[in-house]
Design a protein around this motif. Sequence first.
Motif, PDB file in Angstrom:
ATOM      1  N   SER A 177     -30.369  17.207  29.268  1.00  0.00           N
ATOM      2  CA  SER A 177     -29.584  15.960  28.790  1.00  0.00           C
ATOM      3  C   SER A 177     -30.503  14.883  29.320  1.00  0.00           C
ATOM      4  O   SER A 177     -30.300  13.749  28.962  1.00  0.00           O
ATOM      5  CB  SER A 177     -28.273  15.665  29.267  1.00  0.00           C
ATOM      6  N   LEU A 228     -35.104  14.293  26.173  1.00  0.00           N
ATOM      7  CA  LEU A 228     -34.698  13.771  24.876  1.00  0.00           C
ATOM      8  C   LEU A 228     -35.738  13.546  23.793  1.00  0.00           C
ATOM      9  O   LEU A 228     -35.849  13.861  22.706  1.00  0.00           O
ATOM     10  CB  LEU A 228     -33.753  12.491  24.888  1.00  0.00           C
ATOM     11  N   ARG A 285     -27.180  15.810  21.285  1.00  0.00           N
ATOM     12  CA  ARG A 285     -28.054  16.201  22.502  1.00  0.00           C
ATOM     13  C   ARG A 285     -27.771  15.287  23.648  1.00  0.00           C
ATOM     14  O   ARG A 285     -27.911  15.719  24.915  1.00  0.00           O
ATOM     15  CB  ARG A 285     -29.484  16.177  22.191  1.00  0.00           C
ATOM     16  N   MET A 286     -27.335  13.774  23.161  1.00  0.00           N
ATOM     17  CA  MET A 286     -26.986  13.112  24.486  1.00  0.00           C
ATOM     18  C   MET A 286     -26.236  11.875  24.055  1.00  0.00           C
ATOM     19  O   MET A 286     -26.326  11.479  22.581  1.00  0.00           O
ATOM     20  CB  MET A 286     -28.058  12.672  25.145  1.00  0.00           C
ATOM     21  N   THR A 302     -22.381  20.241  20.572  1.00  0.00           N
ATOM     22  CA  THR A 302     -23.426  19.938  21.570  1.00  0.00           C
ATOM     23  C   THR A 302     -23.839  21.219  22.501  1.00  0.00           C
ATOM     24  O   THR A 302     -23.354  22.315  22.144  1.00  0.00           O
ATOM     25  CB  THR A 302     -22.592  19.072  22.747  1.00  0.00           C
ATOM     26  N   SER A 333     -24.446  21.729  28.193  1.00  0.00           N
ATOM     27  CA  SER A 333     -25.141  20.953  29.035  1.00  0.00           C
ATOM     28  C   SER A 333     -24.418  19.744  29.187  1.00  0.00           C
ATOM     29  O   SER A 333     -25.075  18.789  30.212  1.00  0.00           O
ATOM     30  CB  SER A 333     -26.592  20.632  28.550  1.00  0.00           C
ATOM     31  N   VAL A 334     -23.234  19.444  29.087  1.00  0.00           N
ATOM     32  CA  VAL A 334     -22.434  18.405  29.358  1.00  0.00           C
ATOM     33  C   VAL A 334     -21.555  18.549  30.461  1.00  0.00           C
ATOM     34  O   VAL A 334     -20.807  19.569  30.701  1.00  0.00           O
ATOM     35  CB  VAL A 334     -21.311  18.245  28.112  1.00  0.00           C
TER      36      VAL A 334
END
Length: 274
Positions: free
Chosen positions: A180, A185, A213-214, A243, A246-247
């Motif tokens: 992230s 990105l 992705r972010m 998503t 990766s959060v």
Amino acid sequence: MMHSPVVSKAAANWNSYQLADILSHCFEGYLVSFTIDGETFATRFASEDISLNDSVVWLQDGEPKALALITRRGQTCRLAAFAIRPELRGQGYGKRFIQQLIDAARLRGDKNFWLEVIVGNDSGIALYERMGFVRQQTLVGFHGTGSGAYRTTDELVEIDPLLMAKKMLTDSRLRLPWLSAAETLYKLPGKAWVLDEAAYAMVIPHAKQSKLRMLYVAPAARGQGKAKKILTLLQERFPGLSTAASVPEQVAPLYLSCGYRQDPITQYEMLLKL
């Protein structure tokens, strides 16, 4: 049948399509199934700053038996993927290979070695902990529940993903997982939007399922509902938006409050200080 010793070679000896086949081949029988094609391999790992000279393929009798992909930024490296063929598992090769990677990282002068491991992969987690890796946080993923028609809104203004990355890089207190991070990105084939010049989002559009992705909100605008608003607008623009896992787990309440459901697959982010 007697087998020859396992030898290692730099992954730079293979192209992206060959490495994609080797990685998929070595992941056979893992906890979570994994396959990747050459084009996706090249795009994904280029954005993660793969170092093919530091990545390793292990061979026995001339056949690839294991693969470790190493990504690097400055004096920090990461194990982006690691897989061993079923016939070599449970024989101590995992510890041997990881130690080789750690030794190489120290020789390069790296200071930090990161990796992610799927929760439930007990043998993998135990191995990494024995090698000195320490859990830092849990990473989760989400799926949007919206199934309505595509709807655009003038509130979201499309911008160059590089501008979003530069905005994130100026936030000195921001510490994000590798997947992230701003450095990842802007190299992805995605699009970025800004809401009220304060909330930013990066999405990789896809006909079947788009990927968020972010999500980033400038420090001065936090606590004003900007994150929730942009997540809601994105669900309307990309029904079924999801998503990657990766959060950071502490952000989960935000996604859940916007109608997203949490993916059952979670990961531990782990760190070895060299």
